[in-house]
Design a protein around this motif. Structure first.
Motif, mmCIF file in Angstrom:
data_model
loop_
_atom_site.group_PDB
_atom_site.id
_atom_site.type_symbol
_atom_site.label_atom_id
_atom_site.label_comp_id
_atom_site.label_asym_id
_atom_site.label_seq_id
_atom_site.Cartn_x
_atom_site.Cartn_y
_atom_site.Cartn_z
ATOM 1 N N ALA A 146 35.105 16.409 68.326
ATOM 2 C CA ALA A 146 34.827 17.341 67.226
ATOM 3 C C ALA A 146 35.344 16.774 65.906
ATOM 4 O O ALA A 146 34.675 16.859 64.870
ATOM 5 C CB ALA A 146 35.478 18.696 67.508
ATOM 6 N N GLY A 147 36.536 16.172 65.944
ATOM 7 C CA GLY A 147 37.105 15.591 64.733
ATOM 8 C C GLY A 147 36.264 14.447 64.203
ATOM 9 O O GLY A 147 36.099 14.297 62.992
ATOM 10 N N ALA A 148 35.712 13.630 65.105
ATOM 11 C CA ALA A 148 34.891 12.503 64.674
ATOM 12 C C ALA A 148 33.630 12.986 63.967
ATOM 13 O O ALA A 148 33.225 12.434 62.934
ATOM 14 C CB ALA A 148 34.519 11.631 65.876
ATOM 15 N N VAL A 149 32.996 14.042 64.509
ATOM 16 C CA VAL A 149 31.780 14.567 63.893
ATOM 17 C C VAL A 149 32.088 15.196 62.535
ATOM 18 O O VAL A 149 31.376 14.981 61.553
ATOM 19 C CB VAL A 149 31.111 15.589 64.830
ATOM 20 N N LEU A 150 33.170 15.977 62.459
ATOM 21 C CA LEU A 150 33.529 16.625 61.196
ATOM 22 C C LEU A 150 33.963 15.605 60.150
ATOM 23 O O LEU A 150 33.646 15.744 58.961
ATOM 24 C CB LEU A 150 34.648 17.638 61.436
ATOM 25 N N LEU A 151 34.688 14.575 60.578
ATOM 26 C CA LEU A 151 35.109 13.537 59.636
ATOM 27 C C LEU A 151 33.894 12.819 59.058
ATOM 28 O O LEU A 151 33.858 12.496 57.860
ATOM 29 C CB LEU A 151 36.034 12.538 60.328
ATOM 30 N N THR A 203 40.338 24.408 58.265
ATOM 31 C CA THR A 203 41.329 23.689 59.070
ATOM 32 C C THR A 203 42.743 24.192 58.787
ATOM 33 O O THR A 203 43.626 24.074 59.637
ATOM 34 C CB THR A 203 41.272 22.175 58.785
ATOM 35 N N ARG A 204 42.956 24.750 57.586
ATOM 36 C CA ARG A 204 44.260 25.308 57.227
ATOM 37 C C ARG A 204 44.395 26.777 57.629
ATOM 38 O O ARG A 204 45.501 27.320 57.621
ATOM 39 C CB ARG A 204 44.481 25.182 55.712
ATOM 40 N N HIS A 205 43.272 27.415 57.924
ATOM 41 C CA HIS A 205 43.279 28.848 58.271
ATOM 42 C C HIS A 205 42.490 29.041 59.561
ATOM 43 O O HIS A 205 41.469 29.730 59.591
ATOM 44 C CB HIS A 205 42.667 29.685 57.138
ATOM 45 N N ALA A 226 34.451 24.159 66.666
ATOM 46 C CA ALA A 226 34.749 22.735 66.557
ATOM 47 C C ALA A 226 36.043 22.505 65.789
ATOM 48 O O ALA A 226 36.882 21.682 66.171
ATOM 49 C CB ALA A 226 33.597 22.008 65.866
ATOM 50 N N ILE A 227 36.235 23.236 64.690
ATOM 51 C CA ILE A 227 37.444 23.078 63.883
ATOM 52 C C ILE A 227 38.682 23.454 64.682
ATOM 53 O O ILE A 227 39.733 22.813 64.577
ATOM 54 C CB ILE A 227 37.340 23.918 62.597
ATOM 55 N N ALA A 228 38.561 24.493 65.513
ATOM 56 C CA ALA A 228 39.703 24.933 66.319
ATOM 57 C C ALA A 228 40.133 23.866 67.318
ATOM 58 O O ALA A 228 41.295 23.835 67.741
ATOM 59 C CB ALA A 228 39.351 26.222 67.046
ATOM 60 N N GLU A 229 39.224 22.985 67.700
ATOM 61 C CA GLU A 229 39.554 21.947 68.690
ATOM 62 C C GLU A 229 40.088 20.672 68.058
ATOM 63 O O GLU A 229 40.627 19.812 68.753
ATOM 64 C CB GLU A 229 38.298 21.620 69.514
ATOM 65 N N VAL A 230 39.916 20.510 66.742
ATOM 66 C CA VAL A 230 40.330 19.275 66.086
ATOM 67 C C VAL A 230 41.851 19.203 66.018
ATOM 68 O O VAL A 230 42.502 20.169 65.605
ATOM 69 C CB VAL A 230 39.738 19.196 64.662
ATOM 70 N N PRO A 231 42.451 18.075 66.391
ATOM 71 C CA PRO A 231 43.903 17.921 66.275
ATOM 72 C C PRO A 231 44.365 18.145 64.844
ATOM 73 O O PRO A 231 43.711 17.685 63.898
ATOM 74 C CB PRO A 231 44.139 16.470 66.710
ATOM 75 N N PRO A 232 45.479 18.856 64.629
ATOM 76 C CA PRO A 232 45.973 19.125 63.268
ATOM 77 C C PRO A 232 46.183 17.830 62.482
ATOM 78 O O PRO A 232 46.745 16.867 62.989
ATOM 79 C CB PRO A 232 47.303 19.844 63.518
ATOM 80 N N GLY A 233 45.730 17.830 61.244
ATOM 81 C CA GLY A 233 45.954 16.685 60.370
ATOM 82 C C GLY A 233 44.919 15.583 60.464
ATOM 83 O O GLY A 233 44.907 14.689 59.610
ATOM 84 N N MET A 234 44.024 15.624 61.460
ATOM 85 C CA MET A 234 43.063 14.531 61.612
ATOM 86 C C MET A 234 42.135 14.427 60.405
ATOM 87 O O MET A 234 41.909 13.341 59.870
ATOM 88 C CB MET A 234 42.240 14.697 62.883
ATOM 89 N N LEU A 235 41.592 15.564 59.968
ATOM 90 C CA LEU A 235 40.620 15.524 58.886
ATOM 91 C C LEU A 235 41.247 15.214 57.532
ATOM 92 O O LEU A 235 40.545 14.850 56.594
ATOM 93 C CB LEU A 235 39.861 16.854 58.806
ATOM 94 N N LEU A 236 42.563 15.379 57.427
ATOM 95 C CA LEU A 236 43.255 15.079 56.171
ATOM 96 C C LEU A 236 44.050 13.785 56.254
ATOM 97 O O LEU A 236 44.865 13.512 55.371
ATOM 98 C CB LEU A 236 44.181 16.251 55.794
#
Length: 353
Positions: A146-151, A203-205, A226-236
């Motif tokens: 999920a993080g890879a797709v969102l990134l 991602t912050r909320h 998808a956002i709920a599954e992304v590890p914290p901090g990955m997208l930032l």
């Protein structure tokens, strides 16, 4: 590869096993019908306009007949590079998560996504589902995929905004900022700010729950999941974002180089700045277009910009159609082949092979 290509709101689904053959993505029949008609009509009208000008239609056909094969080979190399750049973004994320995979395998997934989005238009959501499943097959966790797709989505808008900003500065210096370009930039600016900022805010909320009105927004529920599954901090993560933006800029540079190679194949030597600006404005038109793939709108914007810079209309159309052939239609054949053999359809009750 025009990622072209307005990126979708992504969605990721779970698989039972990383290497299990995947069931095909199904799309309601209503969404498959008629999506291409408005863009096709625009494209036909553009070609008909050129061919109605009797002197230029002969020049148009003559240009296509005299295309130089060597430059077409350069275009193929550039397009292979675009798939590797997109795959590089996913590879960076998977490598950070200590998932071993091949860059070529991810490049094949990028090709399959393009083919899927063109054949079954779902606003790009289906292609993102496919990417999420494909990354799971490579061994990535649901959160990592999920993080890879969102990134990729974030990098797409950031890189495109940078390319558009450079193009606008170039047009401003030449006093060529027409009203239609300013309106186009306004529409693009809304998307380029709203979607990335919205994702980062969510991602912050993560505890935020939308109201009933959210049901009217396509794919919002899958986006929140998808956002709920992304590890914290990955997208930032600054490193991941920087590498992703550079790779996405590489996609735009290689696509613009493909357009330049097409014009060279037709015997024209157009400055690189002109080619890049024309390509970015056309890509911006594709992004804000409601027509899947920007069919018709992209061609019209590309031809208009090239002609604005002095490229004959027939040459601009021939070069643009060749570019679209290399970035959209030609990849369909290998893309569909890979889709058929990688994500195989299973009959009810059939056990995974």
């Amino acid at each position: 590869m025009e990622g072209t290509r307005a990126e979708p709101i992504p969605a990721v689904v779970e698989l039972r096993e990383p290497r299990e053959p995947l069931e095909p993505l199904e799309v309601p029949a209503k969404r498959r019908r008629g999506w291409w008609i408005p863009g096709a009509l625009m494209l036909v009208a553009l070609v008909a306009f050129i061919l109605s000008r009797h002197t230029e239609d002969r020049q148009f056909l003559e240009l296509l007949r005299q295309a130089r094969p060597a430059w077409l080979g350069v275009a193929v190399v550039c397009q292979v590079g675009t798939y590797l750049c997109v795959a590089g973004i996913w590879w960076t994320v998977l490598h950070r998560a200590r998932v071993r995979t091949s860059l070529w395998s991810l490049a094949r997934l990028s090709l399959m996504k393009l083919a899927f989005d063109q054949v079954i238009p779902t606003g790009g959501v289906g292609g993102s589902l496919l990417v999420g499943r494909g990354l799971r097959r490579e061994g990535a966790s649901p959160g990592t995929s999920a993080g890879a797709v969102l990134l990729t989505l974030l990098c797409f808008y950031v890189a495109q905004a940078l390319g558009v900003a450079v193009s606008l500065f170039f047009l401003w210096r030449r006093a060529e900022l027409s009203d239609w370009i300013q309106w186009l930039v306004t529409g693009f600016g809304v998307l380029a700010l709203a979607i990335p900022l919205g994702i980062l805010w969510m991602t912050r909320h993560r505890e935020w729950t939308p109201g009933r009105w959210a049901k009217r927004i396509p794919a919002l529920g899958t986006l929140l999941k998808a956002i709920a599954e992304v590890p914290p901090g990955m997208l930032l993560n600054p490193g991941l974002l920087a590498r992703g933006v550079v790779l996405q800029l590489g996609v735009y540079a290689l696509d613009a180089a493909t357009l330049g190679a097409m014009l060279r194949a037709l015997g024209l030597q157009v400055p690189l700045s002109t080619v890049f600006v024309s390509f970015m404005v056309a890509s911006m038109a594709e992004t804000v277009s409601i027509i899947p793939g920007g069919v018709g709108t992209y061609e019209a914007a590309s031809v208009g910009m090239l002609n604005l810079f002095g490229v004959p209309v027939e040459a601009a159309l021939a070069g643009t159609l060749l570019l679209r052939g290399f970035t959209l239609w030609l990849p369909l054949v290998p893309g569909l082949y890979l889709l058929r053999h990688t994500f195989r359809r299973r009959a009810p009750g059939q056990q995974p092979g």
